[in-house]
Scaffold this motif. Sequence first.
Motif, PDB file in Angstrom:
ATOM      1  N   TRP A 151       0.849  -1.195   0.000  1.00  0.00           N
ATOM      2  CA  TRP A 151       0.000   0.000   0.000  1.00  0.00           C
ATOM      3  C   TRP A 151       0.885   1.246   0.000  1.00  0.00           C
ATOM      4  O   TRP A 151       1.999   1.236   0.516  1.00  0.00           O
ATOM      5  CB  TRP A 151      -0.931   0.021   1.220  1.00  0.00           C
ATOM      6  N   GLY A 152       0.367   2.321  -0.552  1.00  0.00           N
ATOM      7  CA  GLY A 152       1.085   3.584  -0.557  1.00  0.00           C
ATOM      8  C   GLY A 152       2.398   3.523  -1.298  1.00  0.00           C
ATOM      9  O   GLY A 152       3.353   4.220  -0.954  1.00  0.00           O
ATOM     10  N   TYR A 153       2.459   2.708  -2.355  1.00  0.00           N
ATOM     11  CA  TYR A 153       3.725   2.491  -3.064  1.00  0.00           C
ATOM     12  C   TYR A 153       3.837   3.281  -4.361  1.00  0.00           C
ATOM     13  O   TYR A 153       4.929   3.513  -4.860  1.00  0.00           O
ATOM     14  CB  TYR A 153       3.901   1.005  -3.396  1.00  0.00           C
ATOM     15  N   ARG A 154       2.730   3.696  -4.915  1.00  0.00           N
ATOM     16  CA  ARG A 154       2.743   4.239  -6.279  1.00  0.00           C
ATOM     17  C   ARG A 154       3.099   5.718  -6.254  1.00  0.00           C
ATOM     18  O   ARG A 154       2.325   6.550  -5.755  1.00  0.00           O
ATOM     19  CB  ARG A 154       1.388   4.021  -6.939  1.00  0.00           C
ATOM     20  N   ARG A 155       4.270   6.072  -6.823  1.00  0.00           N
ATOM     21  CA  ARG A 155       4.712   7.460  -6.781  1.00  0.00           C
ATOM     22  C   ARG A 155       4.415   8.220  -8.069  1.00  0.00           C
ATOM     23  O   ARG A 155       4.889   9.337  -8.257  1.00  0.00           O
ATOM     24  CB  ARG A 155       6.204   7.544  -6.454  1.00  0.00           C
ATOM     25  N   ARG A 156       3.644   7.631  -8.950  1.00  0.00           N
ATOM     26  CA  ARG A 156       3.257   8.323 -10.189  1.00  0.00           C
ATOM     27  C   ARG A 156       1.861   7.866 -10.582  1.00  0.00           C
ATOM     28  O   ARG A 156       1.556   6.670 -10.527  1.00  0.00           O
ATOM     29  CB  ARG A 156       4.250   8.011 -11.294  1.00  0.00           C
ATOM     30  N   ALA A 157       1.031   8.810 -10.993  1.00  0.00           N
ATOM     31  CA  ALA A 157      -0.321   8.463 -11.447  1.00  0.00           C
ATOM     32  C   ALA A 157      -0.820   9.518 -12.413  1.00  0.00           C
ATOM     33  O   ALA A 157      -0.570  10.718 -12.223  1.00  0.00           O
ATOM     34  CB  ALA A 157      -1.274   8.349 -10.265  1.00  0.00           C
ATOM     35  N   ARG A 158      -1.507   9.066 -13.436  1.00  0.00           N
ATOM     36  CA  ARG A 158      -2.127   9.977 -14.403  1.00  0.00           C
ATOM     37  C   ARG A 158      -3.633   9.866 -14.266  1.00  0.00           C
ATOM     38  O   ARG A 158      -4.210   8.793 -14.430  1.00  0.00           O
ATOM     39  CB  ARG A 158      -1.693   9.603 -15.819  1.00  0.00           C
ATOM     40  N   LEU A 159      -4.276  10.989 -13.941  1.00  0.00           N
ATOM     41  CA  LEU A 159      -5.717  11.020 -13.708  1.00  0.00           C
ATOM     42  C   LEU A 159      -6.413  11.766 -14.842  1.00  0.00           C
ATOM     43  O   LEU A 159      -6.025  12.881 -15.198  1.00  0.00           O
ATOM     44  CB  LEU A 159      -6.025  11.714 -12.375  1.00  0.00           C
ATOM     45  N   GLY A 160      -7.428  11.123 -15.400  1.00  0.00           N
ATOM     46  CA  GLY A 160      -8.221  11.772 -16.442  1.00  0.00           C
ATOM     47  C   GLY A 160      -9.116  12.851 -15.848  1.00  0.00           C
ATOM     48  O   GLY A 160      -9.520  12.782 -14.684  1.00  0.00           O
ATOM     49  N   LEU A 161      -9.438  13.858 -16.643  1.00  0.00           N
ATOM     50  CA  LEU A 161     -10.318  14.958 -16.232  1.00  0.00           C
ATOM     51  C   LEU A 161     -11.457  15.076 -17.230  1.00  0.00           C
ATOM     52  O   LEU A 161     -11.234  15.038 -18.439  1.00  0.00           O
ATOM     53  CB  LEU A 161      -9.542  16.281 -16.169  1.00  0.00           C
ATOM     54  N   ASN A 162     -12.682  15.240 -16.714  1.00  0.00           N
ATOM     55  CA  ASN A 162     -13.841  15.321 -17.599  1.00  0.00           C
ATOM     56  C   ASN A 162     -14.913  16.178 -16.929  1.00  0.00           C
ATOM     57  O   ASN A 162     -15.426  15.819 -15.867  1.00  0.00           O
ATOM     58  CB  ASN A 162     -14.378  13.914 -17.886  1.00  0.00           C
ATOM     59  N   PHE A 163     -15.236  17.311 -17.551  1.00  0.00           N
ATOM     60  CA  PHE A 163     -16.266  18.200 -16.995  1.00  0.00           C
ATOM     61  C   PHE A 163     -17.642  17.721 -17.447  1.00  0.00           C
ATOM     62  O   PHE A 163     -17.876  17.481 -18.638  1.00  0.00           O
ATOM     63  CB  PHE A 163     -16.041  19.643 -17.445  1.00  0.00           C
ATOM     64  N   GLN A 164     -18.571  17.586 -16.486  1.00  0.00           N
ATOM     65  CA  GLN A 164     -19.929  17.141 -16.764  1.00  0.00           C
ATOM     66  C   GLN A 164     -20.853  18.363 -16.852  1.00  0.00           C
ATOM     67  O   GLN A 164     -21.156  19.005 -15.832  1.00  0.00           O
ATOM     68  CB  GLN A 164     -20.411  16.215 -15.650  1.00  0.00           C
ATOM     69  N   PRO A 165     -21.315  18.718 -18.052  1.00  0.00           N
ATOM     70  CA  PRO A 165     -22.148  19.930 -18.202  1.00  0.00           C
ATOM     71  C   PRO A 165     -23.454  19.864 -17.406  1.00  0.00           C
ATOM     72  O   PRO A 165     -23.890  20.879 -16.855  1.00  0.00           O
ATOM     73  CB  PRO A 165     -22.428  19.982 -19.716  1.00  0.00           C
TER      74      PRO A 165
END
Length: 437
Positions: free
Chosen positions: A130-144
Amino acid sequence: MAQFYSAKRRVTTRQIITVNVSDLDPFGQGVARHNGKALFIPGALPGEQVEVTITDDKRHFAQAKVKRRLNESPQRVVPACPHFGVCGGCQQQHASIELQQQAKSRALARMMGTRDHPALVNEIISASPWGYRRRARLGLNFQPKSQTLQMGFRKSQDRELVNIHHCPVLVPQLEALLEPLRECLSALKGVRRLGHVELVFADNGPLMVLRHLDALDDDDRKKLEHFSHSFGVALYLAPDGETLIALGDDEPCYHSDGLRLTFSPRDFIQVNDGVNQQMVARAIEWLNIQPGDRVLDLFCGMGNFTLPLATRAASVVGVEGVAALVAKGEDNAQCNSLKNVTFFHENLEDDVTRQPWAARGFDKILLDPARAGAPGVMQHVIALAPTSVVYVSCNPSTLARDSEALLAAGYQLRQLAMLDMFPHTGHLESMALFERN
């Protein structure tokens, strides 16, 4: 008058069958046998008897869905993440970490051996699950409709975003940023035109790269800079796929075997620092580096292995296909006062044995290729005739394929380790030592 016959659609019901789960595959699927075929069942664990319906029946295997568990494996655990089962990031949080590691080790042993004679996995190299991942890519999406910003990872086998509020595999410093970052991005005027955000935890602090599709106005930049200062996050803006604008001076860095390596936010670094440190140490140990050794590091990147090898060997050559990483490797060698290491930018599919720097030969070779492996490189490695080869792999199938060339040339597999680089996921990484007879 012509008549057309229209047969009624035949209504069928999926048959419910009962099977005993005997194994767990590396992707977190239970494995059973039915009608002489392997049956893969997501969510089922070894030792469980389950009622399932077949969802996909192929010639040599089938997929099934659990309708009911008739008993529960003692190795079943409660997933730590509230998004597990919907988010596609993790596949195995329902299984104990011991079961996950055993399943991956068995899969590696089968791939590196035969059905009747699996290879011996000498070691499992792991760190905190746990708590091992030092890189992450998060998608972004605006909901109208709801006027809200979604931020998260993709669903399993789906392009739709899962709105992430917790992620226990992220290092705690990055997980703590999720909610304040969402609030900051939601307040931007350009919120509708954001692409994704990448979070990285470097040894000198967290950083974020924001991909924005339209230019940011001054007010939005001030909001981002305020977030950056308030939470101690180095900020980078990415208006397109190539440009990276740093709004600060500190270059991110991490340490490998005690050496300080700087990197660009877009450069590849190993996601799991705890496993990376052990992996580098084990490679040095297996190669048994001596003060007079001349060592070659192929697919060397910015020097994750190259520079630690150079602290022990007479000379080290690092070869990489990406020019920017070669330049970064040279900078890192200079910053660590290492004068016995040289980096070269080469197409590794070409015959590297013809290069002037290869004329003297090498005592030992390390290679760490991408998922595609190194099929075009293996004959060049053999031609250089090192006494030892360490192959670090992020894809066991290409490791197994490439190792056949070494075995045919008279090398023997002496050590094999499973690297638990990505706990709770289907990623299986490994490293192997081959020695010439």
